[in-house]
Design an enzyme around this catalytic site. Structure first.
Site, PDB file in Angstrom:
ATOM      1  N   ASP A  21       0.856  -0.856  -0.205  1.00  0.00           N
ATOM      2  CA  ASP A  21      -0.351  -0.087  -0.408  1.00  0.00           C
ATOM      3  C   ASP A  21       0.399   1.236  -0.324  1.00  0.00           C
ATOM      4  O   ASP A  21       1.653   1.389   0.740  1.00  0.00           O
ATOM      5  CB  ASP A  21      -0.935   0.679   1.112  1.00  0.00           C
ATOM      6  N   GLY A  24       0.478   5.196  -4.775  1.00  0.00           N
ATOM      7  CA  GLY A  24      -0.307   6.599  -4.905  1.00  0.00           C
ATOM      8  C   GLY A  24       0.757   7.455  -3.985  1.00  0.00           C
ATOM      9  O   GLY A  24       0.739   9.299  -4.272  1.00  0.00           O
ATOM     10  N   ASN A  69     -10.453  -2.811  -6.282  1.00  0.00           N
ATOM     11  CA  ASN A  69      -9.525  -1.810  -6.391  1.00  0.00           C
ATOM     12  C   ASN A  69     -10.244  -1.426  -8.059  1.00  0.00           C
ATOM     13  O   ASN A  69     -10.209  -0.892  -8.597  1.00  0.00           O
ATOM     14  CB  ASN A  69      -7.779  -1.697  -6.794  1.00  0.00           C
TER      15      ASN A  69
HETATM   16  C1  FPP Z   1      -2.139   0.245  -2.735  1.00  0.00           C
HETATM   17  O1  FPP Z   1      -1.657   1.617  -2.843  1.00  0.00           O
HETATM   18  C2  FPP Z   1      -1.904  -0.304  -4.398  1.00  0.00           C
HETATM   19  C3  FPP Z   1      -2.275  -1.030  -5.613  1.00  0.00           C
HETATM   20  C4  FPP Z   1      -3.595  -1.202  -5.828  1.00  0.00           C
HETATM   21  C5  FPP Z   1      -1.040  -1.282  -6.741  1.00  0.00           C
HETATM   22  C6  FPP Z   1       0.098  -2.436  -6.189  1.00  0.00           C
HETATM   23  C7  FPP Z   1       0.646  -2.536  -7.407  1.00  0.00           C
HETATM   24  C8  FPP Z   1       1.759  -2.781  -7.290  1.00  0.00           C
HETATM   25  C9  FPP Z   1       2.843  -2.697  -6.336  1.00  0.00           C
HETATM   26  C10 FPP Z   1       2.751  -3.408  -8.176  1.00  0.00           C
HETATM   27  C11 FPP Z   1       2.007  -3.792  -9.519  1.00  0.00           C
HETATM   28  C12 FPP Z   1       2.315  -5.463  -9.655  1.00  0.00           C
HETATM   29  C13 FPP Z   1       1.829  -5.952 -10.863  1.00  0.00           C
HETATM   30  C14 FPP Z   1       2.249  -7.700 -10.632  1.00  0.00           C
HETATM   31  C15 FPP Z   1       0.863  -5.799 -11.351  1.00  0.00           C
HETATM   32  P1  FPP Z   1      -2.445   2.841  -3.689  1.00  0.00           P
HETATM   33  O2  FPP Z   1      -2.261   2.845  -4.814  1.00  0.00           O
HETATM   34  O3  FPP Z   1      -4.242   2.623  -3.566  1.00  0.00           O
HETATM   35  O4  FPP Z   1      -1.879   3.905  -2.690  1.00  0.00           O
HETATM   36  P2  FPP Z   1      -2.221   4.897  -1.947  1.00  0.00           P
HETATM   37  O5  FPP Z   1      -3.282   4.155  -0.336  1.00  0.00           O
HETATM   38  O6  FPP Z   1      -1.546   5.611  -1.488  1.00  0.00           O
HETATM   39  O7  FPP Z   1      -3.221   6.094  -2.449  1.00  0.00           O
END
Ligand code: FPP
Length: 244
Positions: A21, A24, A69
């Protein structure tokens, strides 16, 4: 830094799960688009998996996309799909050396057809491998996984036991995660491996995923190694068992 070094005698978890997590927020802080955060997250994911195996971990499960998601804006989802299109096969080929098996776990039929094909091809290349493993959770939800497992049993006319249900999950046949790591400051499980994590030690890091370093992983493993895992028993029982 040397403080976090893994020493001989450290209890290395067999199976680590990671809620990746904070991509973003990490990108936003740098005035970059969220997709850049996911790209950096993917690179960090590969580095961490490699490091975990080098320390003796046998299974790593990463949460790359939850069913929830899928409600994100289409351009963010497309960004993630593009990362899979561009890099997944190469990264998995690099990671799945020396007999490591890849499983993609989740309702992947919800993904675009070409993405499904890439995932399937990568899995197939490692299908003969046994022993260590990587599970990449995509369109994954733990409740849905349990419902799916129970329905498989129902269709066969079988009652489930704790063990048979465990075997019907996507992670069937693998040891349960001993250590679950969540980055990004949130303190919740977000529908990830709920059945499998009954006795997992939970480690929460304030770092955003792209900045969670190999040293941070070592720190989490050292923390894990110092936990007393009683599995419902008393300290006295454990001491007695260790003497036998
Ligand atoms: C959550 O952080 C993360 C995700 C929804 C995506 C995680 C994906 C990866 C680490 C890389 C991709 C890997 C593959 C195999 C496709 P967030 O984006 O919700 O962060 P935030 O809470 O700061 O908004």
């Amino acid at each position: 830094m040397a403080r976090n070094k893994i020493k001989a005698g450290t209890n290395i978890p067999k199976h680590i799960s990671i809620i990746m997590d904070g991509n973003g927020r990490w990108a936003k802080k740098r005035l970059m688009p969220r997709s850049f955060g996911h790209q950096m997250g993917m690179e960090r994911m590969v580095g961490l998996i490699e490091h975990a195996f080098s320390l003796g971990v046998q299974y790593v499960t990463v949460y790359a996309l939850s069913t929830e998601n899928l409600k994100r804006p289409q351009d963010e989802l497309e960004g993630l799909y593009n990362l899979i299109r561009k890099h997944f096969a190469t990264y998995m080929e690099r990671l799945c050396k020396n007999g490591i098996r890849l499983r993609v776990i989740g309702e992947t039929s919800l993904l675009p057809d070409d993405v499904q094909e890439i995932l399937r091809a990568s899995e197939e290349k490692t299908a003969e491998n046994t022993g260590r493993g990587i599970n990449v959770a995509l369109c994954y939800g733990s409740r849905a996984e349990m419902v799916r497992a129970v329905n498989i049993a129902v269709e066969k006319g079988e009652r489930v036991t704790e063990e048979s249900l465990s075997n019907l999950l996507y992670t069937g046949g693998q040891p349960d995660p001993d250590l679950m790591i969540r980055t990004g400051k949130e303190v919740r499980l977000s529908n990830f491996l709920l059945y499998q994590s009954a006795y997992a030690e939970l480690y929460f890091s304030d770092k955003m995923f792209p900045e969670f370093s190999d040293k941070d992983l070592e720190k989490a493993i050292l923390w894990f190694s110092q936990r007393t895992r009683r599995f419902g028993k008393t300290d006295e029982q454990l001491t007695k068992e260790q003497k036998i």
